[in-house]
Design an enzyme around this catalytic site. Structure first.
Site, short mmCIF file in Angstrom:
data_model
loop_
_atom_site.label_atom_id
_atom_site.label_comp_id
_atom_site.label_asym_id
_atom_site.label_seq_id
_atom_site.Cartn_x
_atom_site.Cartn_y
_atom_site.Cartn_z
N GLU A 288 -2.32 -0.47 -4.17
CA GLU A 288 -0.91 -0.83 -3.98
C GLU A 288 -0.66 -2.31 -4.24
OE1 GLU A 288 0.76 0.37 -0.18
OE2 GLU A 288 1.34 2.30 -1.02
N LYS A 423 9.46 9.44 -4.41
CA LYS A 423 10.23 9.79 -3.20
C LYS A 423 11.65 10.17 -3.59
CE LYS A 423 7.69 6.85 0.04
NZ LYS A 423 7.73 5.65 0.86
O1 LIG Z 1 4.35 2.82 8.09
P1 LIG Z 1 5.27 3.53 7.17
O2 LIG Z 1 6.57 2.79 7.00
O3 LIG Z 1 5.49 4.96 7.61
O4 LIG Z 1 4.63 3.57 5.75
C1 LIG Z 1 3.45 4.25 5.45
C2 LIG Z 1 3.03 4.04 4.00
O5 LIG Z 1 3.92 4.72 3.13
C3 LIG Z 1 4.61 4.08 2.11
O6 LIG Z 1 5.10 5.02 1.19
C4 LIG Z 1 3.87 2.96 1.41
O7 LIG Z 1 3.47 3.26 0.12
C5 LIG Z 1 2.68 2.44 2.17
O8 LIG Z 1 2.49 1.09 1.83
C6 LIG Z 1 2.84 2.59 3.65
O9 LIG Z 1 1.69 2.09 4.29
#
Ligand SMILES: O=P(O)(O)OC[C@H]1O[C@H](O)[C@H](O)[C@@H](O)[C@@H]1O
Length: 437
Positions: A288, A423
């Site tokens: 990432e 997404k």
């Molecule tokens: O902690 P959150 O906001 O649920 O995110 C959880 C994960 O999902 C996202 O899609 C990102 O790609 C990640 O960088 C992140 O760590």
């Protein structure tokens, strides 16, 4: 003490290709320290461990103690940076079959992970295992809106309500999320859950040493103060701009130099099953951070010697764009000797009495040498043991190196804009309000 050994980069890279980068590293190091880099709002991890030790972790330890005393099982709900760090540390520190040990042997609850997939089968299987147990839940999401943990949390919360009722459910849930924003923060406030904050200036993949990792780890008896101490000491050890002193920066320069020569895939290689999820954490960190603007070293991983019998052929003789990074633990927690058995014709008697640690190490040395001969330069990172202190040091080493590596590559190592594309399409397919085509 972490050691970087570049023996098997000889012939692939000249020493001057590293030292020539010193002036670029000096400038980027200054930018990091002065918080002038792209994504500079996300540099809280730089001194997170030392600050956390100063502030103390008494509140986390108290919640963890309650979970340890009352829970048979802790379910950790999260994905990506809100999942992989805790899982990596759990598997690094704890025995291979932790959940199968007795409660006395474990000294804490079993641990399970949810919200890291959308598989009906995996959810059902987990709920079957949890039946009849005293269950606590730590739901973790920085944004509070990620689909997988949101679905996972809905399911486990519903299950808790069915088992224990509304009021008791509220006492069994701890939410780790943003200080003020997001759906999880709102729900936690409305329901009165115990909460912990993920700091604004620490991105998900750099967050293992915030409550994201610290609470679940403390709950299963990982010594989080030692983990933090390892990272805090690493802040100093890998805090200098000098490439001859700072192994993290040297590794960052080296992978950039190999990348420019066409070695565009890096394989994280280890010889301990306990490191499987550490490699997964590492892949998110580097993938990432660097994979953007049509650039980046693709991070892959193998677990040897297992994968020598599946992926070994490709690494030895396949398409030549690979380099390997070996992480080797010098002293195992246990030792086991190969037993003598004169009547077995397996040709192994010459190893009778030899320790598996020694045999495994010879396999590692042979692999490094053979792969280098096959055209795969490789780097060795040696760490002394599987202690929390060493792990904290290694987390920080890779974070520091990742920041420098991404900056050298000319990308912002602290954002992940590309993750949104799938997404948006998924939300269109799911018919999410506001996402119709
Ligand atoms: O902690 P959150 O906001 O649920 O995110 C959880 C994960 O999902 C996202 O899609 C990102 O790609 C990640 O960088 C992140 O760590």
């Amino acid at each position: 003490m972490l050691k970087l050994d570049l023996t098997y980069t000889n012939g692939f890279l000249g020493e001057e290709e590293i030292s020539n980068a010193q002036s670029a590293v000096n400038a980027l190091h200054d930018d990091l320290q002065q918080k002038r880099t792209p994504g500079a709002d996300f540099l809280g991890w730089l001194d997170l461990a030392s600050r956390t030790l100063q502030e103390g972790v008494a509140d986390i330890l108290e919640t963890a103690k309650e979970i340890r005393e009352k829970a048979d099982a802790l379910v950790v709900v999260g994905i990506g940076g809100s999942y992989l760090g805790a899982r990596a540390a759990y598997e690094w520190v704890k025995p291979e079959y932790y959940n199968q040990l007795s409660k006395e042997q474990r000294g804490g609850p079993e641990i399970y992970f949810l919200g890291n997939h959308i598989s009906a089968d995996a959810v059902s299987d987990l709920l079957t295992v949890l039946k009849g147990k005293q269950v606590y839940v730590n739901v973790i999401s920085k944004s509070g809106t990620t689909t997988e943990p949101a679905i996972g949390f809905r399911l486990i919360r519903q299950w808790l309500i069915e088992q224990y009722g509304e009021q008791e459910t509220k006492r069994r849930i701890v939410a780790t999320t943003d200080a003020s924003k997001g759906a999880l923060r709102k729900l936690a406030t409305d329901e009165g859950y115990k909460t912990y904050v993920i700091p604004d200036d620490v991105g998900g993949r750099y967050s293992v040493l915030t409550p994201v990792g610290l609470l679940p780890l403390a709950a299963i008896g990982v010594d989080i103060e030692k983990l933090l101490q390892g990272a805090a000491d690493a802040e100093k050890e890998f805090g200098s701009a000098s490439l001859s002193e700072n192994a993290a920066y040297k590794y960052a320069v080296l992978r950039n130099a190999l990348y420019r020569k066409g070695y565009v895939t890096e394989i994280f290689a280890h010889f301990e099953p306990a490191l499987h999820y550490f490699a997964e954490w590492w892949k998110q960190l580097y993938g990432e951070s660097e994979g953007k603007d049509q650039k980046g070293v693709f991070p892959a991983s193998v677990g040897y010697t297992t994968d020598l019998h599946s992926m070994g052929q490709f690494v030895q003789e396949g398409y030549r764009n690979l380099f390997e990074t070996f992480v080797h633990i010098e002293n195992g927690t246990h030792n086991v000797d190969v037993p003598s058995a004169q009547n077995m014709e397996d040709g192994l008697e010459y190893l009778a009495g030899k320790s598996l640690v020694w045999v495994n190490d010879k396999a590692r040395l042979a692999t490094q040498s053979a792969h280098a001969e096959g055209g795969v330069p490789n780097v060795l990172i040696q760490v002394p043991d599987r202690s929390e202190y060493t792990l904290g040091q290694l987390f920080y080493f890779f974070e520091r190196a990742c920041a420098m590596s991404g900056l050298l590559m000319g990308v912002n190592p602290f954002n992940q804009p590309g993750v949104e594309n799938y997404k948006t399409k998924m939300f269109q397919l799911l018919g999410k309000p506001g996402y119709q085509k």
